[in-house]
Design a protein around this motif. Structure first.
Motif, PDB file in Angstrom:
ATOM      1  N   MET A 132     -11.297   0.718   1.729  1.00  0.00           N
ATOM      2  CA  MET A 132     -11.140   1.283   3.062  1.00  0.00           C
ATOM      3  C   MET A 132     -12.443   1.182   3.849  1.00  0.00           C
ATOM      4  SD  MET A 132      -9.492   4.953   4.101  1.00  0.00           S
ATOM      5  CE  MET A 132     -10.953   5.966   3.992  1.00  0.00           C
ATOM      6  N   ILE A 133     -13.559   1.477   3.179  1.00  0.00           N
ATOM      7  CA  ILE A 133     -14.863   1.376   3.829  1.00  0.00           C
ATOM      8  C   ILE A 133     -15.153  -0.054   4.247  1.00  0.00           C
ATOM      9  CG2 ILE A 133     -17.351   1.613   3.469  1.00  0.00           C
ATOM     10  CD1 ILE A 133     -16.026   4.236   3.897  1.00  0.00           C
ATOM     11  N   GLN A 134     -14.779  -1.024   3.395  1.00  0.00           N
ATOM     12  CA  GLN A 134     -15.041  -2.423   3.710  1.00  0.00           C
ATOM     13  C   GLN A 134     -14.308  -2.861   4.974  1.00  0.00           C
ATOM     14  OE1 GLN A 134     -13.920  -3.657  -0.354  1.00  0.00           O
ATOM     15  NE2 GLN A 134     -15.766  -4.890  -0.342  1.00  0.00           N
ATOM     16  N   ILE A 135     -13.052  -2.460   5.116  1.00  0.00           N
ATOM     17  CA  ILE A 135     -12.289  -2.831   6.314  1.00  0.00           C
ATOM     18  C   ILE A 135     -12.905  -2.199   7.548  1.00  0.00           C
ATOM     19  CG2 ILE A 135     -10.037  -2.668   7.434  1.00  0.00           C
ATOM     20  CD1 ILE A 135      -8.748  -2.722   4.692  1.00  0.00           C
TER      21      ILE A 135
ATOM     22  N   THR B 119     -11.754   6.700  13.795  1.00  0.00           N
ATOM     23  CA  THR B 119     -11.243   5.479  13.164  1.00  0.00           C
ATOM     24  C   THR B 119     -11.120   5.657  11.655  1.00  0.00           C
ATOM     25  OG1 THR B 119     -12.261   4.113  14.888  1.00  0.00           O
ATOM     26  CG2 THR B 119     -11.641   3.010  12.842  1.00  0.00           C
ATOM     27  N   LEU B 120     -12.123   6.274  11.034  1.00  0.00           N
ATOM     28  CA  LEU B 120     -12.097   6.466   9.585  1.00  0.00           C
ATOM     29  C   LEU B 120     -10.968   7.401   9.147  1.00  0.00           C
ATOM     30  CD1 LEU B 120     -15.919   6.815   8.817  1.00  0.00           C
ATOM     31  CD2 LEU B 120     -14.441   4.850   8.340  1.00  0.00           C
ATOM     32  N   LEU B 121     -10.529   8.291  10.049  1.00  0.00           N
ATOM     33  CA  LEU B 121      -9.476   9.244   9.717  1.00  0.00           C
ATOM     34  C   LEU B 121      -8.079   8.726  10.056  1.00  0.00           C
ATOM     35  CD1 LEU B 121     -11.145  12.595  10.892  1.00  0.00           C
ATOM     36  CD2 LEU B 121     -10.821  11.789   8.536  1.00  0.00           C
ATOM     37  N   MET B 122      -7.979   7.530  10.594  1.00  0.00           N
ATOM     38  CA  MET B 122      -6.660   6.990  10.951  1.00  0.00           C
ATOM     39  C   MET B 122      -5.859   6.682   9.686  1.00  0.00           C
ATOM     40  SD  MET B 122      -7.459   4.430  14.168  1.00  0.00           S
ATOM     41  CE  MET B 122      -5.699   4.168  14.487  1.00  0.00           C
ATOM     42  N   PRO B 123      -4.612   7.139   9.603  1.00  0.00           N
ATOM     43  CA  PRO B 123      -3.794   6.835   8.414  1.00  0.00           C
ATOM     44  C   PRO B 123      -3.615   5.338   8.201  1.00  0.00           C
ATOM     45  CG  PRO B 123      -2.756   8.539   9.778  1.00  0.00           C
ATOM     46  CD  PRO B 123      -3.903   7.992  10.561  1.00  0.00           C
ATOM     47  N   GLU B 124      -3.600   4.570   9.280  1.00  0.00           N
ATOM     48  CA  GLU B 124      -3.388   3.124   9.163  1.00  0.00           C
ATOM     49  C   GLU B 124      -4.529   2.431   8.413  1.00  0.00           C
ATOM     50  OE1 GLU B 124      -0.895   4.735  12.297  1.00  0.00           O
ATOM     51  OE2 GLU B 124      -3.066   4.830  11.954  1.00  0.00           O
ATOM     52  N   LEU B 125      -5.738   2.988   8.483  1.00  0.00           N
ATOM     53  CA  LEU B 125      -6.858   2.399   7.743  1.00  0.00           C
ATOM     54  C   LEU B 125      -6.620   2.544   6.240  1.00  0.00           C
ATOM     55  CD1 LEU B 125      -9.626   1.038   7.964  1.00  0.00           C
ATOM     56  CD2 LEU B 125     -10.668   3.307   7.967  1.00  0.00           C
ATOM     57  N   TRP B 126      -6.129   3.689   5.827  1.00  0.00           N
ATOM     58  CA  TRP B 126      -5.796   3.907   4.421  1.00  0.00           C
ATOM     59  C   TRP B 126      -4.660   2.982   3.992  1.00  0.00           C
ATOM     60  CZ3 TRP B 126      -1.342   5.645   1.938  1.00  0.00           C
ATOM     61  CH2 TRP B 126      -1.492   5.989   0.588  1.00  0.00           C
ATOM     62  N   ILE B 127      -3.647   2.824   4.849  1.00  0.00           N
ATOM     63  CA  ILE B 127      -2.519   1.940   4.529  1.00  0.00           C
ATOM     64  C   ILE B 127      -2.999   0.502   4.387  1.00  0.00           C
ATOM     65  CG2 ILE B 127      -0.381   0.964   5.459  1.00  0.00           C
ATOM     66  CD1 ILE B 127       0.214   3.677   6.683  1.00  0.00           C
ATOM     67  N   ALA B 128      -3.836   0.049   5.323  1.00  0.00           N
ATOM     68  CA  ALA B 128      -4.357  -1.318   5.259  1.00  0.00           C
ATOM     69  C   ALA B 128      -5.126  -1.547   3.960  1.00  0.00           C
ATOM     70  CB  ALA B 128      -5.251  -1.602   6.467  1.00  0.00           C
TER      71      ALA B 128
END
Length: 446
Positions: free
Chosen positions: A1-4, A382-391
């Protein structure tokens, strides 16, 4: 997640914050070690009830936001929110049976994840598969420890489990910070995500022949970047047998037994069209199944790139899903495409149409949120967006098995929501903040 997230924020943000990233990883890992030791010594000081309340709140927020999701995103959020809600209720109950159930849930989850990692590493043999095999074995051992009555007591299950997660995530964050520190000037954050063998292949390519000077092209307008997806079900010639997960992510089979695997391509007209096919059809008979699944060099076959979308449609059919981006790095995408097309090799599980599109999309996302990275509030949002975790979850599954059109579609949709956020962010779509926004339809063009 951090990398994205680092990829989206860009190289300037990454280089200026690598020391902070490393410090956070060290502190987070040290806290995790303390939490784990606290779970082993028999006397809990970890605020378990407060953690349960926070987890309960997070699950309620996730379930509230899930209704406004699209397609798989909605299902993933409902699943994640439901699991977290159930775990939070068990933590707050703090009974003997609840602690036992938690140990069983955590242990079974890690056992299945570890077993899948071992199986996919052994079957697919992707680069660095031995390290993935070892990691899967560690997860299986960890699962056994979680359900064992000794040396871990049931009452310490949560702190032991949470501490282990914090240690692993802290070590990964430090590792990423070290890779960031070694980034040379003139490189991009795409190197943090791209497979190392892909980058080494680029470096080994012979220098391109100098081209005659041409007049500078006009400045590009708002040409959209389009990810084309031909889903297995959408490209089948007849009605398919209903198998939702298999049909979406692997292949669809119709009543006549015809298999459809789908396809993926990426287009930035008129500069880029990346659509990779094998020159000759690959033998997918049962006797050859396990052999061709291996991502080894001996399974490489000659490939070919189609010239444009019009040719693809003329030879086959229109894509049934289109994910459109209006923010992207045109220069990075063109450079990646030019390098990638110079080696026309196809591998069913490692260098296929879907992996080509996934890597090209990541190259085009380099630094698209650089403006947003200048404000810490925007960074945190941005870091708290659920979509970042999904990606991150979609990418992790694809990199340990194989990219498929279905995974590329989910990955592109998640990235699109991050790059092109909806007018109302996730925390404003919670029902009790007012009229909830209606779910967006699963359009053919997203």
């Amino acid at each position: 997640m951090i990398q994205i997230a680092l990829l989206l924020f860009g190289v300037e943000f990454v280089r200026s914050k690598f020391w902070f990233l490393g410090l956070v990883g060290i502190v987070w890992g040290a806290l995790g070690l303390g939490v784990m030791i606290d779970g082993l010594d028999g006397e809990l000081y970890f605020p378990l009830r407060a953690f349960g309340l926070l987890l309960l709140l997070e699950s309620i927020v996730t379930l509230s936001v899930a209704s406004s999701g699209v397609g798989t995103q909605r299902a993933v959020l409902f699943f994640k929110g439901g699991i977290c809600f159930f775990v939070a209720v068990l933590i707050l109950a703090d009974k003997v049976y609840s602690n036992l159930l938690l140990a069983i849930i955590f242990g079974f989850t890690y056992f299945v994840i570890g077993l899948l990692a071992i199986t996919s590493a052994w079957v697919v043999r992707f680069p660095r598969w031995r390290s993935a095999l070892f990691s899967g074995g560690v997860q299986v051992v960890f699962a056994v420890l979680l359900v064992s009555p000794y040396p871990i007591s049931n009452s310490a299950t949560v702190s032991f489990f949470l501490g282990a997660l914090m240690i692993v995530s802290g070590l990964n964050t430090v590792r990423i910070a070290r890779r960031v520190q070694r980034l040379r000037h003139g490189t991009s954050t795409f190197e943090l995500l791209a497979p190392r063998d892909l980058l080494s292949d680029f470096k080994q390519l012979p220098p391109e022949e100098p081209q005659p000077e041409q007049p500078e092209p006009e400045a590009p307008g708002n040409d959209p970047l389009v990810v084309h997806i031909w889903t297995p079900e959408g490209t089948a010639s007849a009605a398919t047998i209903p198998r939702p997960i298999i049909n979406r992510y692997i292949a669809a089979v119709d009543a006549q037994g015809v298999i459809s695997t789908g396809h993926a391509a990426i287009e930035l007209s008129p500069s880029v069209y990346l659509s990779l096919y094998p020159v000759a059809d690959i033998d997918r008979s049962p006797s050859e199944f396990f052999r061709i699944l291996k991502a080894t060099r001996n399974n490489d076959v000659p490939g070919t790139f189609l010239p444009d979308y019009a040719t693809e449609v003329a030879n086959w059919c229109d894509s049934d899903r289109k994910i459109v981006f209006h923010q992207y790095s045109r220069k990075a995408l063109i450079e990646f495409s030019n390098n990638y097309r110079r080696q026309a090799t196809y591998n069913l599980t490692y260098r296929n149409c879907s992996s080509s599109v996934a890597f090209a999309l990541e190259a085009s996302m380099d630094g698209v949120l650089s403006e947003r990275s200048r404000r810490w509030r925007s960074v945190l949002q941005t870091l708290l967006m659920p979509e970042l975790w999904i990606a991150a979850q979609v990418r992790k599954r694809a990199m340990t098995m194989a990219w498929t059109p279905g995974l590329v579609m989910d990955y592109a949709r998640a990235l699109r929501v991050i790059v092109h956020p909806v007018p109302r962010p996730w925390f404003q779509r919670i029902p009790w903040r007012g009229a909830s926004s209606k779910s967006l339809p699963d359009k053919k063009q997203d």
